[in-house]
Design an enzyme around this catalytic site. Sequence first.
Site, PDB file in Angstrom:
ATOM      1  N   CYS A   1     125.416  55.372  54.996  1.00  0.00           N
ATOM      2  CA  CYS A   1     125.900  54.963  53.706  1.00  0.00           C
ATOM      3  C   CYS A   1     124.507  55.088  52.757  1.00  0.00           C
ATOM      4  CB  CYS A   1     126.260  53.347  53.256  1.00  0.00           C
ATOM      5  SG  CYS A   1     124.797  52.136  54.074  1.00  0.00           S
TER       6      CYS A   1
ATOM      7  N   CYS B   1     124.185  46.761  60.719  1.00  0.00           N
ATOM      8  CA  CYS B   1     125.037  46.275  59.740  1.00  0.00           C
ATOM      9  C   CYS B   1     125.636  45.088  59.948  1.00  0.00           C
ATOM     10  CB  CYS B   1     125.189  46.813  59.156  1.00  0.00           C
ATOM     11  SG  CYS B   1     125.558  47.077  57.709  1.00  0.00           S
TER      12      CYS B   1
END
Length: 349
Positions: free
Chosen positions: A193, A97
């Site tokens: 997440c 990410c």
Amino acid sequence: MKKILAGMSGGVDSSVTAHLLMKEGFEVAGANIVMHSDKTGGACGSMSETGIARQVAEDLGIKFFVFDFRKEFSETVIKDFIETYERGATPNPCVVCNRYVKFGALLQKAEEMGYDAIATGHYAQIEKSNGRYLLKKGEDETKDQSYVLYCLTQSQLSKTLFPLGKYKKTEVRRIAEENGFVNAHKHDSQDICFIPDGDYASYIERSTGTKFPQGNFVTIDGKILGTHKGIIRYTIGQRKGLGLALPAPMYVYRKDTESNEVVLTDEKKLFSKELIAKDVNFVPFDTLKGPMKVKARVRYKQPEQDAVIEPLPGGRVHVEFETAQRAISKGQSAVFYDGEYVVGGGIIE
């Protein structure tokens, strides 16, 4: 005056980041990035956090933008996450990410909009020395995030600010309280997440439409010990949750995707003194010319270990530890340090 686009996730760290930049005299705007469709409160990149980030930006009196990066997140982070598990390894989605979304897509967007740099609430520091940008640990050892930032390039580091690098978390919360931020006492998000319930195996099966079949638990020499529930449900070094009644504790040693077997062993065989890392990025220099003594970690919160790194063909690195390490896992990151500074890192092959 430098124009800075501050990533604002809705958490306390990124909110204080924007505040500190304003105090330093920068022209600041806030940017919230939506990375997945999960509605659970508290998850980084979820839609539910946008409102909190917007509220803080309004309180600060700065411009606020929302960027939909769900496509970029899906094509990089989620794709890598699923494919890594499918080949029997263990992914590190935060590293991917950072590389492609937070310091890739967001930085590109900032440049397109005429901003000079981006800022995030990571606990790390950037210094410039002899024409190179160096990545340094955050002052708060308990929060240091340099491990997940090793992949940042010189170009990315040159256009990034980490205002929290010199602060302790307790100080950051105090600043948020003093300024009346709505998220001053918000808990840090801990889980993956985009999978807030933690059941990554069910998530992968839903996403791929594939049911990972049962197979055998076996010993290193092939003796069948029982039946596993699908190869993606196990991680290297795991002992609990195997569902087996064994005379002595056994641990996951290897996952063989071709035979669909999970290989178990006693704890001694989990220890190894060496590994090979691929996709290696170095920070103080472009390439490793010869052997180098470093401190190394093979997982995020692991204490640093003495090691020697040596270059291999194809941009890979051989790492040899002074003492054997437990449960080195393919797909995780090996990160190298010289004192407070990140030398580099790569994906364990």
